[in-house]
Design an enzyme around this catalytic site. Structure first.
Site, PDB file in Angstrom:
ATOM      1  N   ASP A  44       0.824  -1.113  -0.086  1.00  0.00           N
ATOM      2  CA  ASP A  44      -0.091  -0.114  -0.017  1.00  0.00           C
ATOM      3  C   ASP A  44       1.079   1.281   0.026  1.00  0.00           C
ATOM      4  O   ASP A  44       0.537   2.168  -0.581  1.00  0.00           O
ATOM      5  CB  ASP A  44      -1.096   0.092   1.236  1.00  0.00           C
ATOM      6  CG  ASP A  44      -1.624   1.292   1.508  1.00  0.00           C
ATOM      7  OD1 ASP A  44      -2.584   1.524   0.611  1.00  0.00           O
ATOM      8  OD2 ASP A  44      -1.522   1.868   2.370  1.00  0.00           O
ATOM      9  N   GLU A 116      -2.071  -5.247  -3.556  1.00  0.00           N
ATOM     10  CA  GLU A 116      -1.184  -4.565  -2.764  1.00  0.00           C
ATOM     11  C   GLU A 116      -0.204  -5.313  -2.030  1.00  0.00           C
ATOM     12  O   GLU A 116       0.923  -5.250  -2.115  1.00  0.00           O
ATOM     13  CB  GLU A 116      -1.919  -3.669  -1.671  1.00  0.00           C
ATOM     14  CG  GLU A 116      -2.892  -2.637  -2.052  1.00  0.00           C
ATOM     15  CD  GLU A 116      -3.261  -1.776  -0.956  1.00  0.00           C
ATOM     16  OE1 GLU A 116      -3.904  -0.762  -1.201  1.00  0.00           O
ATOM     17  OE2 GLU A 116      -3.720  -2.381   0.078  1.00  0.00           O
TER      18      GLU A 116
END
Length: 225
Positions: A44, A116
Site C-alpha cells: 500500500d 497491494e
C-alpha cells in the site's frame, strides 16, 4: 500450484526469485498464520509512492489537492479490484473455509488487498526501480486516461458540495445493518436528503464505503434531473 503460479507470474509480468513471497501474498488471513497482511501494508505504501511520483511528473501544473484526488482514484479499492480481475487473482487465492463459502474470491476488498500484497512481495523480491516499472506498466491505461477535476472527488464530497451550492440541507447517514463476522463484515447504510424526501441505501465492506455507495445513488438521481 507451481504451474498455476507460473501462469500468474506471466500475467503480472514478473518472475519471482522467491516464489514463497508470491504464495504468501495470495494467502488471506482466514487461511493460514503466515498471511498477506504485512505484505499488503508494505505494498500500500509503495503503491501510493509510485502513483504519487507518476502524477507529480505527469501534471506539473496541478496543486497538491488535485494530485491527491487523482492518486486516491487510482489506488482506491475498485481500481485495484479491477486489476485483480484482469490477473484472475481470484483463481489463485488461498482462503479459509468461511471465506470460500461466502465467495471471498470475488470480494473487492480481498482482491484489492491481494494486489497491494503482490506489490509488497515484488518489492522484497527485487528493488524499488523494478517494482516501479511493473506497477507503472499495470497502470499504463489509467495514467493515460486520468485528468484533474471534480470527477476525482468521492461521492460524499461531491454530494455535499452540490447541496451546499444550492443552499440545501446536508444528507444524514445511518447504519441500518451489519452482517458477517468481524473480519468480513458488510455494512448497509441509509442516506436521507431532505429536499428529495427519499431514503437511499448503500452497502460496502466498511461504513465509509457503504456511505459512498448511497451518496453515489443520490448523485445519479440528481444528474438525471
Amino acid at each position: 500450484m507451481t504451474q498455476n503460479l507460473e501462469r500468474l507470474q506471466r500475467q503480472i509480468g514478473y518472475q519471482f526469485n522467491q516464489p514463497a513471497l508470491l504464495k504468501q501474498a495470495l494467502t488471506h488471513r482466514s487461511a493460514a498464520v503466515k498471511h498477506n497482511e504485512r505484505l499488503e501494508f508494505l505494498g500500500d505504501a509503495i503503491l501510493n509512492f509510485i502513483i504519487a511520483e507518476a502524477l507529480y511528473h505527469q501534471f506539473p501544473k496541478c496543486n497538491e489537492g488535485e494530485l491527491s484526488r487523482m492518486r486516491a482514484t487510482l489506488v482506491r479499492e475498485p481500481t485495484l479490484a479491477s486489476l485483480a480481475r484482469q490477473f484472475e487473482l481470484g483463481d489463485y487465492l488461498s482462503l479459509g473455509p468461511g471465506e470460500l463459502k461466502s465467495g471471498g474470491f470475488r470480494r473487492e476488498s480481498i482482491l484489492a488487498d491481494c494486489v497491494e500484497a503482490i506489490i509488497g512481495a515484488i518489492s522484497l523480491d527485487s528493488d524499488l526501480a523494478t517494482t516501479t516499472k511493473i506497477v507503472q506498466h499495470w497502470y499504463q491505461a489509467q495514467l493515460k486516461q486520468i485528468q484533474p477535476g471534480d470527477n476525482q472527488k468521492d461521492p460524499k464530497t461531491r454530494l455535499q458540495e452540490y447541496l451546499q451550492g444550492k443552499r440545501l440541507p446536508l444528507p444524514t447517514y445511518n447504519v441500518v445493518e451489519i452482517k458477517g463476522e468481524a473480519h468480513c463484515q458488510t455494512f448497509t447504510v441509509e442516506c436521507y436528503v431532505k429536499n428529495i424526501d427519499r431514503t437511499f441505501m448503500g452497502s460496502g465492506a466498511s461504513r465509509r464505503k457503504a456511505e459512498q455507495a448511497a451518496a453515489e445513488k443520490i448523485l445519479q438521481l440528481l444528474e438525471m434531473k
